[in-house]
Design an enzyme around this catalytic site. Sequence first.
Site, PDB file in Angstrom:
ATOM      1  N   ASP A   1       0.888  -1.163   0.000  1.00 50.35           N
ATOM      2  CA  ASP A   1       0.000   0.000   0.000  1.00 50.35           C
ATOM      3  C   ASP A   1       0.930   1.218   0.000  1.00 50.35           C
ATOM      4  O   ASP A   1       2.144   1.093   0.192  1.00 50.35           O
ATOM      5  CB  ASP A   1      -0.928  -0.021   1.225  1.00 50.35           C
ATOM      6  CG  ASP A   1      -2.127   0.913   1.020  1.00 50.35           C
ATOM      7  OD1 ASP A   1      -2.033   1.828   0.161  1.00 50.35           O
ATOM      8  OD2 ASP A   1      -3.148   0.747   1.701  1.00 50.35           O
TER       9      ASP A   1
HETATM   10  C1  BGC Z   1      -4.975   3.327   0.294  1.00 51.41           C
HETATM   11  C2  BGC Z   1      -5.047   2.429  -0.917  1.00 51.41           C
HETATM   12  C3  BGC Z   1      -4.900   3.242  -2.166  1.00 51.41           C
HETATM   13  C4  BGC Z   1      -3.560   3.971  -2.100  1.00 51.41           C
HETATM   14  C5  BGC Z   1      -3.260   4.834  -3.310  1.00 51.41           C
HETATM   15  C6  BGC Z   1      -3.730   4.201   0.277  1.00 51.41           C
HETATM   16  O1  BGC Z   1      -3.799   5.171   1.254  1.00 51.41           O
HETATM   17  O2  BGC Z   1      -5.006   2.562   1.462  1.00 51.41           O
HETATM   18  O3  BGC Z   1      -6.278   1.730  -0.920  1.00 51.41           O
HETATM   19  O4  BGC Z   1      -4.997   2.451  -3.294  1.00 51.41           O
HETATM   20  O5  BGC Z   1      -3.571   4.833  -0.967  1.00 51.41           O
HETATM   21  O6  BGC Z   1      -4.069   5.960  -3.330  1.00 51.41           O
END
Ligand code: BGC
Length: 727
Positions: A263
Site C-alpha cells: 500500500d
Molecule cells: C490506500 C489504498 C490506495 C492507495 C493509493 C492508500 O492510502 O489505502 O487503498 O490504493 O492509498 O491511493
Amino acid sequence: MNRIMKTFLSAVLLLMVCVTDAQQMAKAGNAPEEKIRSLISQMTLQEKVSLLHANSKFYVPGIKRLDIPEWALSDGPHGVRAEINRDDWAYAGWTNDSATCFPPGTALAATWNPRLAYERGIVLGEEARFRKKDILLGPGINIIRSPLCGRNFEYMSEDPFLISTMSVAYIKALQSKNVAASVKHWLANNQEEHRDSVDVNMSERALREIYLPGFKASVTEGGAYTVMAAYNKFRGDWCSENEYLNRQILRKELGFKGVLMTDWSAAHTTIKAALTGLDLEMGTDKKDYNEWYFANPLIKAVEEGKVPMAEVDEKVANVLRVMMKTKMFDESNREKGKMNTPEHQQAAYNDAAEAAVLLQNNGNILPLNFNKITSIAIIGDNATRKHCGAGLSSEIKTLYEVTPLDAIQKKFGATVKINFAQGYEKQSTFKEGSNTGQTSADKVDWKLIDEAVKVAKESEVVIIFGGLNHDFDTESSDKQSMDLPYGQDVLIREVAKANPNTVVVIIAGSPVKLSGIVHRVPSILWSWFGGMEAGNAVADLLSGKVNPSGKLPFTLPVSLDQSPAHALGNFPGRNLKVNYEEDILVGYRWFDTKKIVPQFPFGYGLSYAGFSIGNFSTNKTSYGKGETIHAKCTLKNTGSRYGAEVVQLYVSDPVCSVLRPEKELKAFEKVFLQPGETKTIELTIKVADLAFYDETKKDWNVEAGEFVLQIGNSSRNISKSVKISVK
Ligand code: BGC
C-alpha cells in the site's frame, strides 16, 4: 556484385531477420516465461531494481533500452481516479479524466448480483485503458468487522462467500480488458484507526474461515494479477513483509504468480521485505525515489550478498508476467478503452437501482404515486449533497452526479410542488488524519428543524434524505459512533410528528443506528452512496418505476454494543494491538449464534412484490465427502409487480467437535420474476465447502454426520430446511 544481386541479397537478409524475429515472437508468444527469462538476462542489477519501485506517485518506470514500458497505476475500486501529479498529491487538472462513478463496494454487494460486478469490471477496464492505465487498485474486499470502520463503504460485506462471488466476477471482467486488478488490502485491514501501526492477531481458524476466503477466491478463481499488502501488522509482522502471509499462504498455498505491491508508504525494510516475497514498493514517503527501500538499498543488499539475485529475478519476473498478461508488449492487440459511454452510465445506474434495500414499508406507503401527489417535502442535506468526489483514495472526479433533489425535480417537478428544506447542518470540514468532520456531529439545529417541520406540514408527503457523508465513511479515520449524525433522530422525530407520511432514505455505506427512527416513520429505504446516477435511481425506486431488490450485505445492529468486536471490547484495540476475540463469529455468525436480535439482519430486504419459496429438496439425503449437493426450490412472485428476490442457502452443522456458527451462507441466486411467475432454482454446494478449519489437524475438516440446509431470504427468515447426512 551488381545492383540486382545486391538487392536480392538484402531482400534475403531482410527475410531471414524477419523470420528469426517472427520465430522468436511466436516462441515468446507460446512461452512467455522464456521471454521473461531472456529479458531478465539482459538487465543490469540497476535496471532490475528500477522495476521494483515507483518513480512518482502512481508510475513505475520502464526500461527503454529493452522496450519495457512504464507502468501506470490508478485508484480505485468504483471508478478510475482523476490524474494526480507525478510528484505530489494535487490533481493534475486534466480535462479528459472525468470518469464514470459507481456506487461503492457495500452497494455493489447489496445488489447480490454478480452479473453487475462483472459489468462494473468491464466498465472500469475500458475506462482505465482509455486513461492508459495498466493496474486498477481494486477491488477492496476487507471483511466488515465493525460498523465503525471508516472504509466499510469501499468494502463489500461481513460474509466471505458474498465477497468472493462479487470479487471474482469483478476481477475477471476487469482483467479481460487487459487491466490488472489489485485486490486489497492483504490482510486484516479492518479498521482505519492506527491502520499504519496496529498489530492484528486472530486465530488460524478465523483467518482461514473469515478473513482469507475473499482473497483466496480472488487469486485462485478470479486470477488477480496483483495484490496490495495492507498497512497493518499481522501477528507481529508488517503485512508487506510477512513471511507467513506472503510466502507460505499467498505464494505457496494459493500459487500466486503475480505482483505483491505495498500500500502507499507501507514498506518498512529492504532485506526482510525482499526475502519475504514483496515485489513492488509504492508511495513511500521519501522525496528521493532512489532512497526507497526497494531502490538503492536493495541494490546494496544484493551487492553485499544479503539478498540473493534470484530473489530480485523472481520479483522482476512477476512484474514482467503481469505486463505480458495485460498485453503491454502487444499494444496493437490491447484494449483501447472508452470513457463515459451511455452503456457505462447505464451500468452505474443499474448498480444504484439494484443496490437499494427497502428496510421498512408499513402500510405500503411506497411506492409513491407521483401522478396523484400534488406537493412533496424534500428534506435533508443528502438530498442535495454530491458524494462521488470524497472519501480519499476512492474519490472520483465524476462526469456528473445526479442528486436526489435534481432527479425528483426533473422527473416530477412539472406536476408536483416540491418544498425543500435543509433539515440538518451541512458540514464538511474533514481533513485527512483528523476527525474534524465528525466533531459536533450530534448538534441539533432547531432553526433547521423548525423550517423542515414547516415544509412537512405544507406537503402531502415527506422524504427525508439522511444518513452519512464522507466525513464519516472515509479512508483514514473510523466513525466515532454508529449514531445518525447532526441530530437527525430529532429532525426525523419532529418531521414525522408534523406529517406521518414521512419516508426516510438513508444514504450511507456502513451500518448506522436506526433504533431512534424505525418506530417513527412508516418507510425506510437504504440507498447507499449511489454514484453518478444516485438521484435517478432513488427517484425511480421511490416512484415504483424500479422495484427494490437489494439485500443487506451486513447485519444492522440495534446498537453498537450488540456487534461482536464491540460486545467483547476489542475495537480498535489497546496499545496498538487488536485481538479478534470474536474469532469466527463475525457479523450474522455472531448475532445468529448468540441469538441477538439485530435491527435488520444480514441478507434482508423487502420488495414491492411478494415472494414465496417452496418445494425445497436435495438430490440425495446422504453424501460422500467428495460429492456435490444439488438443492432445488421454487420461487413464486406472489405480488402484482415485476421484481427480484435473492434466494439464500445457509448451512448449519448442529453436532460438531468445535463450535460452529448457527448458520453460514453457502449459495445464493438473485431471481427476477413477473407477477404470478414461478421458477425452479437450482443451487449447488460442494460437500467439501461444509468443512471447518480444524486447528488440530491444520487442515479443513468435514465431520461425518448431519447438516441442515436452510433456504430463505435473510439469515433470519428461513422458509424451509432439509437435513442431509455426510458419510
Ligand atoms: C490506500 C489504498 C490506495 C492507495 C493509493 C492508500 O492510502 O489505502 O487503498 O490504493 O492509498 O491511493
